[in-house]
Design a protein around this motif. Structure first.
Motif, PDB file in Angstrom:
ATOM      1  N   GLU A   1       0.765  -1.344  -0.009  1.00  0.00           N
ATOM      2  CA  GLU A   1      -0.048  -0.041   0.017  1.00  0.00           C
ATOM      3  C   GLU A   1       0.914   1.376  -0.081  1.00  0.00           C
ATOM      4  O   GLU A   1       0.595   2.325  -0.714  1.00  0.00           O
ATOM      5  CB  GLU A   1      -0.887   0.186   1.229  1.00  0.00           C
ATOM      6  CG  GLU A   1      -2.080  -1.192   1.070  1.00  0.00           C
ATOM      7  CD  GLU A   1      -2.727  -1.203   2.493  1.00  0.00           C
ATOM      8  OE1 GLU A   1      -2.595  -0.343   3.278  1.00  0.00           O
ATOM      9  OE2 GLU A   1      -3.511  -1.946   2.534  1.00  0.00           O
ATOM     10  N   MET A   2       2.017   1.021   0.794  1.00  0.00           N
ATOM     11  CA  MET A   2       2.784   2.361   0.932  1.00  0.00           C
ATOM     12  C   MET A   2       3.956   2.384  -0.319  1.00  0.00           C
ATOM     13  O   MET A   2       4.873   3.065  -0.145  1.00  0.00           O
ATOM     14  CB  MET A   2       3.417   2.591   2.363  1.00  0.00           C
ATOM     15  CG  MET A   2       2.445   2.595   3.249  1.00  0.00           C
ATOM     16  SD  MET A   2       3.236   2.684   4.906  1.00  0.00           S
ATOM     17  CE  MET A   2       3.590   1.208   5.357  1.00  0.00           C
ATOM     18  N   ALA A   3       3.977   1.297  -1.323  1.00  0.00           N
ATOM     19  CA  ALA A   3       4.934   1.468  -2.209  1.00  0.00           C
ATOM     20  C   ALA A   3       6.237   1.190  -1.810  1.00  0.00           C
ATOM     21  O   ALA A   3       7.326   1.996  -2.149  1.00  0.00           O
ATOM     22  CB  ALA A   3       4.788   2.407  -3.170  1.00  0.00           C
ATOM     23  N   ILE A   4       6.459   0.366  -0.816  1.00  0.00           N
ATOM     24  CA  ILE A   4       7.957   0.363  -0.101  1.00  0.00           C
ATOM     25  C   ILE A   4       8.478  -1.236  -0.595  1.00  0.00           C
ATOM     26  O   ILE A   4       7.476  -2.271  -0.512  1.00  0.00           O
ATOM     27  CB  ILE A   4       7.856   0.249   1.340  1.00  0.00           C
ATOM     28  CG1 ILE A   4       7.237   1.440   1.794  1.00  0.00           C
ATOM     29  CG2 ILE A   4       9.232  -0.374   2.011  1.00  0.00           C
ATOM     30  CD1 ILE A   4       6.934   1.367   3.394  1.00  0.00           C
ATOM     31  N   ARG A   5       9.362  -1.263  -1.228  1.00  0.00           N
ATOM     32  CA  ARG A   5      10.013  -2.617  -1.867  1.00  0.00           C
ATOM     33  C   ARG A   5      11.297  -3.214  -1.284  1.00  0.00           C
ATOM     34  O   ARG A   5      11.629  -4.224  -1.235  1.00  0.00           O
ATOM     35  CB  ARG A   5      10.260  -2.229  -3.223  1.00  0.00           C
ATOM     36  CG  ARG A   5       9.057  -1.798  -4.060  1.00  0.00           C
ATOM     37  CD  ARG A   5       7.841  -2.661  -4.093  1.00  0.00           C
ATOM     38  NE  ARG A   5       8.241  -3.866  -4.275  1.00  0.00           N
ATOM     39  CZ  ARG A   5       8.450  -4.347  -5.789  1.00  0.00           C
ATOM     40  NH1 ARG A   5       8.332  -3.603  -6.850  1.00  0.00           N
ATOM     41  NH2 ARG A   5       8.963  -5.652  -5.725  1.00  0.00           N
ATOM     42  N   SER A   6      12.038  -2.325  -0.502  1.00  0.00           N
ATOM     43  CA  SER A   6      13.419  -2.522  -0.026  1.00  0.00           C
ATOM     44  C   SER A   6      13.733  -1.990   1.590  1.00  0.00           C
ATOM     45  O   SER A   6      12.592  -0.846   1.858  1.00  0.00           O
ATOM     46  CB  SER A   6      14.448  -2.548  -0.799  1.00  0.00           C
ATOM     47  OG  SER A   6      14.372  -1.259  -1.159  1.00  0.00           O
TER      48      SER A   6
END
Length: 724
Positions: A319-324
């Protein structure tokens, strides 16, 4: 005459291809016949000369017509290029590591975006500025995931080769074929050049973080950490940056945060059941932050979506566009973890490249220097709680409590120390230990100014009620050296009509601020006519030399000394007595803090302390309650008399210690009239060892030995009281 040449196998491996390449080379040499130096030319496909590139506008009308007419040729190789590119990348170790973090759906989407980018580059209506804008975005992404210029050059070389091979088999005149390649090369070069510039700019933003100046020595941790974190949260590709510290329950608590999604991340990490813990057995202790704390090693996660340790995080991260993520343990001067700096990236593998790993190591060193340069950090409080406490200060939540300072000789109330408290809307009082260390420099300045005005207002009210005393207010070290501080004090005194000599400012010396700056600030305050008090003398920081050199009116004995008096009574009494005597010699009033019970009060008075402060005399109370406390008699202390009876073993020890050292009125010759005689009788110890040695101490022989034995026995009793 003109001739074009093509070389095997560089320009092709089939005869037909070589003929077409030679034909194109001949067209090039004819086109340049007026400035050429030779009548022949090698094939220069993909490496057109600068003047030729400039002569043909890759975005002009002619190029648009040509690209429209030959659009099918670009479509023909697009899919082939994408498949070949990712097959080649799979054989590259670093690129393979990046691609492994993608799911099948994500890989398919990436290939689709690659194809769309090619279609965009060679669309007839695409402008140079549009390519540059897109390239800036792509370059930043490539920099963050570690796709460098080498991989991009290889991919562009692959595209050129496939395009040339296709055009060599196409039914095109040499001039069109050549100009198609010119347009392609020009647009590819624009794309590559801007991407490389964007990569350098993006990496530069991270590197510049490391060159930010360190805070001055003695800076306040809330100020220094929040400022550094705010800068960190602005670098490209970060969705959030969190500073976390370990609380008393073993949880890593977000202390401050910054970045586009920082607040949402904090909300998740503070939800019950989602808090990071350092317990290695707990499922919540398997994440990078907890592992970084335990191992003291930097931990990174290339893909939050794939990592099993992030399983509970997957939906929130999406949802928060966090990938790493990247978790950096911050160590103190002893090598122990004191905080974890957690960064959350917008792209997979964002922190895996060699450049980013080196950045992480350097960032840790930078933050460890920040920690070491700061004064004692605040207790671990959640970011929301800290923000609420600061808001309370700004919105009128400050309340000044008053603690009496009493003349130990007369028992009279002479002064009150104003102590800051916070009051919540529900009436709950918050102690200073909870909020003071959370405040930054500007907050502390505001606290002092508000507290000073409130204290002086109460002083005026007490005057009207018949209570005429002095008041003291604590002045934070950094507020003291503020150039405007004397104006704050002067304005407050004038506003309330209070004579300067009735105000005492208590100063806690600190080694974190330049001594010369402190001395200059003291001089400015003294010129106002206010009294200054050196707070906590004996705490290990104050300088005796400065005490004698600067015009302090009062010395306050650190209450920390009193906490040790029952475990180490002789050493403690010796230090207290030394400070009291020093105050007399320097004509300074001495206030002994920490008088929590009758024994401490009695001992302080017998040691010669003129003034005392502590729970045994009067607890901190709301300012409005001080007059009632005073009218009710306050803490009843009888005026000091030479024959005053002893009430406690600690008092008896202080009496005998003073007598042994030959201090004036305590050298009483007669056994019958000695206060210790009555003390021993009141405790039914007449037949004991203490009474025997006491009698010998009043005899004519070996008084010194008898006195030492008495002190030994009294010390034992004092220590027994401490255990009990």
């Amino acid at each position: 005459m003109s001739m074009g040449l093509a070389l095997f196998p560089k320009d092709g491996q089939e005869g037909n291809t070589l003929l077409r390449q030679a034909d194109m080379a001949m067209y090039q040499t004819k086109h340049r016949r007026h400035e050429r130096l030779t009548w022949w030319q090698l094939n220069t496909v993909g490496t057109a000369q600068p003047d030729e590139m400039e002569a043909f506008d890759a975005y002009g009308e002619e190029a648009q017509i040509l690209l429209t007419k030959t659009a099918g040729h670009f479509e023909a190789i697009r899919a082939q290029f994408v498949e070949q590119l990712y097959a080649d990348l799979g054989n590259n170790l670093h690129a393979h590591g990046i691609l492994c973090t993608l799911s099948a759906v994500e890989m398919s989407a990436l290939k689709q975006r690659q194809a769309e980018h090619l279609r965009f580059l060679f669309a007839p209506g695409t402008t140079q500025e549009a390519i540059r804008t897109a390239a800036r975005h792509l370059g930043a992404i490539h920099a963050l995931v570690g796709v460098g210029a080498v991989l991009q050059l290889q991919s562009y070389a692959l595209y050129r080769r496939l395009l040339i091979e296709h055009l060599n088999h196409a039914l095109l005149v040499a001039q069109d074929r050549y100009r198609i390649l010119l347009a392609t090369e020009s647009r590819l070069q624009d794309d590559l050049q801007v991407q490389v510039e964007a990569e350098q700019s993006t990496i530069g933003a991270y590197i510049r973080m490391l060159s930010e100046p360190l805070p001055p020595l003695g800076s306040l941790w809330p100020d220094a950490s929040s400022q550094a974190l705010a800068r960190l949260g602005q670098v490209p590709g970060l969705q959030g940056a969190l500073l976390m510290r370990l609380n008393a329950h073993g949880m890593l608590t977000p202390e401050s945060s910054s970045g586009p999604h920082a607040k949402e991340i904090v909300t998740v990490l503070t939800e019950p059941g989602f808090e990071a813990v350092v317990d290695p057995v707990s499922p919540r202790g398997q994440g990078p932050s907890a592992h970084a704390w335990r191992s003291l090693q930097i931990q990174s996660s290339a893909s939050i979506a794939q990592g099993p340790q992030h399983q509970t995080w997957h939906s929130f991260a999406s949802e928060m566009a966090i990938r790493s993520s990247l978790s950096i343990p911050i160590r103190d001067g002893f090598g122990q973890a004191v905080a974890v700096l957690s960064l959350f990236g917008a792209y997979p593998s964002q922190f895996e490249s060699a450049v980013m790993q080196q950045f992480a190591r350097n960032l840790r060193q930078h933050w460890e220097q920040i920690w070491l340069r700061c004064a004692t950090p605040a207790p671990v409080v959640s970011e929301d709680r800290a923000s609420a406490l600061r808001h309370l200060l700004f919105s009128g939540g400050l309340r000044m409590f008053m603690q009496p300072i009493v003349d130990l000789r007369s028992g009279r109330l002479v002064k009150a120390e104003a102590l800051a408290r916070m009051q919540q809307p529900d009436g709950q009082i918050i102690a200073p230990g909870v909020f003071l260390s959370l405040l930054g420099e500007a907050d502390l300045n505001l606290l002092f100014r508000q507290g000073l005005n409130a204290a002086l207002e109460h002083l005026v009210q007490w005057d009207a009620q018949g209570l005429s005393i002095e008041i003291s207010v604590n002045l934070p070290p950094r507020s003291m050296v503020d150039p405007d501080c004397p104006h704050w004090v002067e304005d407050a005194l004038r506003r309330h009509g209070v004579a300067p000599h009735r105000l005492t400012l208590e100063l806690l010396e600190t080694q974190d601020i330049d001594t010369a700056a402190q001395d200059e600030a003291v001089d400015r305050l003294v010129q106002l006519g206010v009294n200054l008090s050196m707070d906590d003398l004996g705490s290990g920081y104050s300088s005796l030399q400065r005490l004698s050199a600067l015009p302090f009116a009062t010395i306050k004995v650190d209450q920390g000394l009193l906490t040790r008096v029952r475990n180490n009574p002789i050493q403690t009494m010796s230090m207290i007595r030394t400070i009291i005597q020093m105050g007399r010699d320097l004509d300074r009033a001495v206030v002994v803090e920490g008088l929590e019970d009758e024994g401490l009060i009695e001992a302080a008075r017998l040691l010669g302390a003129p003034y005392g402060q502590g729970y045994g005399l009067g607890r901190p109370m709301p300012a409005d309650a001080l007059v009632a406390w005073w009218q009710d008699g306050g803490r009843s202390i009888a005026p000091s008399q030479d024959d005053q009876p002893l009430r406690t073993f600690l008092g008896a020890l202080a009496f005998q210690w003073m007598r042994q050292h030959g201090n004036g009125v305590h050298c009483i010759a007669g056994l019958e009239h000695c206060p210790l005689t009555r003390f021993i009788a009141d405790r039914h110890l007449q037949c004991g060892e203490l009474a025997s040695w006491h009698a010998r101490a009043h005899g004519t022989e070996d008084r010194n030995t008898a006195s030492k034995e008495m002190i030994r026995l009294l010390v034992d009793q004092v220590r027994l009281e401490a255990i009990g």
